[in-house]
Design a protein around this motif. Structure first.
Motif, mmCIF file in Angstrom:
data_model
loop_
_atom_site.group_PDB
_atom_site.id
_atom_site.type_symbol
_atom_site.label_atom_id
_atom_site.label_comp_id
_atom_site.label_asym_id
_atom_site.label_seq_id
_atom_site.Cartn_x
_atom_site.Cartn_y
_atom_site.Cartn_z
ATOM 1 N N ILE A 48 11.006 -3.855 -4.648
ATOM 2 C CA ILE A 48 9.585 -4.169 -4.833
ATOM 3 C C ILE A 48 8.942 -3.290 -5.914
ATOM 4 O O ILE A 48 8.235 -3.768 -6.783
ATOM 5 N N MET A 49 9.221 -1.980 -5.871
ATOM 6 C CA MET A 49 8.566 -1.086 -6.825
ATOM 7 C C MET A 49 9.315 -1.042 -8.161
ATOM 8 O O MET A 49 8.755 -0.629 -9.169
ATOM 9 N N LEU A 51 11.870 0.862 -9.007
ATOM 10 C CA LEU A 51 12.210 2.223 -9.417
ATOM 11 C C LEU A 51 13.693 2.497 -9.174
ATOM 12 O O LEU A 51 14.377 1.756 -8.480
ATOM 13 N N GLY A 169 1.746 -1.491 3.608
ATOM 14 C CA GLY A 169 1.649 -0.674 2.403
ATOM 15 C C GLY A 169 2.625 0.484 2.359
ATOM 16 O O GLY A 169 2.517 1.368 1.503
ATOM 17 N N VAL A 170 3.591 0.475 3.267
ATOM 18 C CA VAL A 170 4.584 1.555 3.318
ATOM 19 C C VAL A 170 5.548 1.425 2.141
ATOM 20 O O VAL A 170 6.005 0.330 1.841
ATOM 21 N N PHE A 171 5.843 2.528 1.460
ATOM 22 C CA PHE A 171 6.805 2.465 0.351
ATOM 23 C C PHE A 171 7.802 3.601 0.365
ATOM 24 O O PHE A 171 8.930 3.442 -0.032
ATOM 25 N N PRO A 182 -3.225 5.643 5.934
ATOM 26 C CA PRO A 182 -1.852 5.877 5.500
ATOM 27 C C PRO A 182 -1.673 7.287 4.930
ATOM 28 O O PRO A 182 -2.528 7.776 4.185
ATOM 29 N N ARG A 188 2.564 16.147 3.475
ATOM 30 C CA ARG A 188 1.218 15.795 3.915
ATOM 31 C C ARG A 188 1.058 15.909 5.435
ATOM 32 O O ARG A 188 0.114 15.348 5.986
ATOM 33 N N LYS B 52 7.802 3.642 -14.453
ATOM 34 C CA LYS B 52 6.542 3.019 -14.850
ATOM 35 C C LYS B 52 5.408 4.003 -14.615
ATOM 36 O O LYS B 52 5.508 4.860 -13.730
ATOM 37 N N THR B 57 2.837 0.671 -10.527
ATOM 38 C CA THR B 57 3.918 0.592 -9.553
ATOM 39 C C THR B 57 3.403 -0.055 -8.266
ATOM 40 O O THR B 57 2.504 0.479 -7.619
ATOM 41 N N PRO B 58 3.946 -1.228 -7.899
ATOM 42 C CA PRO B 58 3.478 -1.906 -6.685
ATOM 43 C C PRO B 58 3.542 -0.984 -5.469
ATOM 44 O O PRO B 58 4.354 -0.063 -5.426
ATOM 45 N N LEU B 59 2.720 -1.250 -4.492
ATOM 46 C CA LEU B 59 2.612 -0.494 -3.239
ATOM 47 C C LEU B 59 2.050 0.907 -3.479
ATOM 48 O O LEU B 59 1.029 1.287 -2.919
ATOM 49 N N LYS B 60 2.715 1.697 -4.327
ATOM 50 C CA LYS B 60 2.227 3.054 -4.567
ATOM 51 C C LYS B 60 0.833 3.034 -5.185
ATOM 52 O O LYS B 60 -0.015 3.866 -4.864
ATOM 53 N N TYR B 63 -1.749 2.672 -2.529
ATOM 54 C CA TYR B 63 -1.877 3.935 -1.781
ATOM 55 C C TYR B 63 -2.696 4.937 -2.584
ATOM 56 O O TYR B 63 -3.596 5.598 -2.060
ATOM 57 N N LEU B 66 -6.425 4.554 -2.678
ATOM 58 C CA LEU B 66 -7.072 5.068 -1.462
ATOM 59 C C LEU B 66 -7.004 6.594 -1.423
ATOM 60 O O LEU B 66 -7.936 7.276 -0.987
ATOM 61 N N ASP B 67 -5.876 7.144 -1.886
ATOM 62 C CA ASP B 67 -5.636 8.576 -1.709
ATOM 63 C C ASP B 67 -6.454 9.459 -2.638
ATOM 64 O O ASP B 67 -6.852 10.563 -2.259
#
Lengths: 200, 200
Positions: A48-49, A51, A169-171, A182, A188, B52, B57-60, B63, B66-67
């Motif tokens: 998905i990402m 990477l 939204g977990v990656f 999250p 963290r 990237k 980067t999808p998903l991240k 996050y 929000l973060d």
């Protein structure tokens, strides 16, 4: 009753292992329980990402090689570095989900053993034999479990778990969800603590 | 005399900005000073690591969206999200290094203003005019600085700074080196603190 903390993990992540050694005690100090939820980094990070696996990423891999034993020393948990090529958490994750449907406490003890096998002893967790050995150690019916792992339903459970994680939204691992918020990363844990203090 | 903490940053990183608002006070509480060292994430993350940009980067990216405001609230610093397409820290980083050769304290005040311009006010830092405006505000000779930024020597300084960062294993921002130990991420300020306590 305060809602449980969701703990998303993949057995192949050493930081997921570090998280697994801390989260239940941290939650208990705040009167919370933890729901353990496996997912697959191969799906989130690679598919998905888009990477590379972390240890194939220049610069970051050198940092992580230093940081992992450092984090283990800080947390006071055993840890061995190991080559992760060819290591897969698919069968162990399917086993976890089959156990979890019947007995979440037993599934958690199984997961702790799988994490320890890989990251404290440095032994592989990929093969069915390894998975069943750890399942037997927590009193699971290994004949039933072997059938579950190979079954369409066993595969479907893991696919659904990964889909659920992605939908949340977990990656990366560990990934915590505390009252809808999250939190990514074992670095963290202070934020998990802070969110629990705030809600108290 | 205890050795200074190295603080590696890129103006385009919001987490680098967060780090910049904390590190000098943290260091001072332990009797330490901080050397600010710019580098370019475009070189480490994109060219060397082959990744990237984070926000692509999808998903991240969800996050992080929000973060970042959450981290700003935790640290108690102003912050605005902004589209980073087209934003470059090259001229501001060259300016920092030119100032730093003559007056590190002035260079640091300049850097704090550049960070605040981008992340507290959400204004661009890319163009020479923006860079010179912040330099003028700390009393720098803008005619001299404009010439430095455009000169071969100005370019060489930044290339050398990036090479130095990469040689130290720096890849993300903020990145701290405390008595030889690398620490990546504003979520690891507790580790910087821990290392300073240990060495005290």
């Amino acid at each position: 009753m305060a809602s449980p903390i969701d703990f998303y993990f993949d057995f192949i992540s050493p930081y997921g292992y570090f998280g697994s050694t801390q989260i239940d005690a941290l939650a208990a100090r705040h009167g919370r329980t933890v729901v353990w939820r496996p997912f697959l980094l191969g799906v989130t990070v690679v598919k998905i990402m888009g990477l590379k696996p972390l240890m194939e990423t220049p610069l970051k891999s050198d940092y992580l090689r230093l940081d992992k034993p450092r984090m283990a020393r800080i947390l006071g948990v055993p840890f061995v570095q190991r080559d992760m090529r060819g290591v897969s958490s698919v069968k162990a994750s399917r086993a976890f989900l089959a156990l979890d449907e019947r007995d979440p406490a037993q599934a958690k003890r199984f997961a702790q053993r799988v994490f320890a096998r890989l990251w404290a002893r440095g032994e592989d967790i990929t093969d069915l034999d390894a998975v069943l050995e750890e399942a037997a150690a927590v009193g699971a019916d290994t004949g039933w479990l072997a059938a579950e792992i190979a079954s369409p339903e066993g595969k479907r459970r893991l696919e659904a778990a990964v889909d659920h994680a992605v939908a949340q939204g977990v990656f990366g691992a560990p990934f915590f969800i505390v009252d809808g918020e999250p939190v990514w990363g074992v670095d963290r844990l202070w934020l998990v603590e802070r969110l629990l203090n705030k809600s108290a």
